[in-house]
Design a protein around this motif. Structure first.
Motif, short mmCIF file in Angstrom:
data_model
loop_
_atom_site.label_atom_id
_atom_site.label_comp_id
_atom_site.label_asym_id
_atom_site.label_seq_id
_atom_site.Cartn_x
_atom_site.Cartn_y
_atom_site.Cartn_z
N ARG A 116 0.81 -1.22 0.00
CA ARG A 116 0.00 0.00 0.00
C ARG A 116 0.85 1.27 0.00
O ARG A 116 0.38 2.32 -0.41
CB ARG A 116 -0.92 0.02 1.22
N TRP A 117 2.10 1.17 0.47
CA TRP A 117 2.96 2.34 0.58
C TRP A 117 4.12 2.35 -0.41
O TRP A 117 4.98 3.21 -0.33
CB TRP A 117 3.49 2.45 2.01
N ILE A 118 4.13 1.43 -1.35
CA ILE A 118 5.25 1.35 -2.29
C ILE A 118 5.42 2.63 -3.10
O ILE A 118 6.54 3.06 -3.34
CB ILE A 118 5.10 0.11 -3.20
N ALA A 119 4.35 3.23 -3.51
CA ALA A 119 4.43 4.43 -4.35
C ALA A 119 5.03 5.62 -3.61
O ALA A 119 5.61 6.50 -4.24
CB ALA A 119 3.06 4.79 -4.89
N THR A 120 4.93 5.65 -2.29
CA THR A 120 5.35 6.84 -1.54
C THR A 120 6.47 6.61 -0.55
O THR A 120 7.00 7.57 0.00
CB THR A 120 4.14 7.43 -0.78
N ASP A 121 6.84 5.39 -0.29
CA ASP A 121 7.82 5.11 0.77
C ASP A 121 8.95 4.22 0.24
O ASP A 121 8.70 3.07 -0.17
CB ASP A 121 7.12 4.44 1.94
N ALA A 122 10.16 4.71 0.28
CA ALA A 122 11.31 3.95 -0.21
C ALA A 122 11.55 2.69 0.63
O ALA A 122 12.00 1.67 0.10
CB ALA A 122 12.57 4.82 -0.20
#
Length: 146
Positions: free
Chosen positions: A110-116
């Motif tokens: 869920r956070w791949i697009a925004t969290d390295a």
């Protein structure tokens, strides 16, 4: 599963005993296919965005199959195997760990697009799940119906 009194004058459902292993094998093959889509979707690779989109669309189905296979394995022990205790084998423990890893991978995605950090850890969670799937095969072979 071989107690003739349990099924009265019917033949024990031996074919049902193979449903979970067959579903598990298909699930593992599809998980490997999804992992290959994810690997081809790494940044800097040709058509990476296409493969990431296919991975993102495909893996929720695989996750559902993992959950169904886990529940099906537990149900098949409860309904078909008098010789095994439900949830008492290494096969069940590893299956539960696989479900936990697939759940963690789904959550982190869920956070791949925004969290390295999510982008860094997601493939390792998936790799660990796939590795345990391989272990699961060998643990399952030890308790296959005869």
């Amino acid at each position: 599963m071989t107690d003739p009194g349990r099924y009265a004058n019917r033949t024990p459902p031996m074919l049902l005993g193979w449903a979970h292993p067959a579903a598990g094998a298909v699930t593992i093959l599809l998980a490997a296919r999804g992992a290959s889509l994810g690997l081809r979707g790494r940044a800097g690779r040709p058509a990476a965005e296409h493969y990431r989109a296919r991975h993102a669309a495909f893996m929720p189905w695989v996750y559902g199959l993992v959950l169904v296979s886990w529940a099906g394995g537990l149900a098949s022990i409860w309904a078909l195997r008098d010789d095994l205790a439900p949830a008492a084998s290494g096969h069940f423990a590893v299956g539960t760990a696989i479900v936990a890893l697939f759940s963690a991978a789904a959550l982190v995605s869920r956070w791949i697009a925004t969290d390295a950090r999510a982008r860094a850890i997601h493939p390792w969670i998936g790799a660990a799940a796939l590795l345990l799937c391989g272990v699961q095969v060998f643990l399952g072979l030890q308790i296959m119906p005869h």
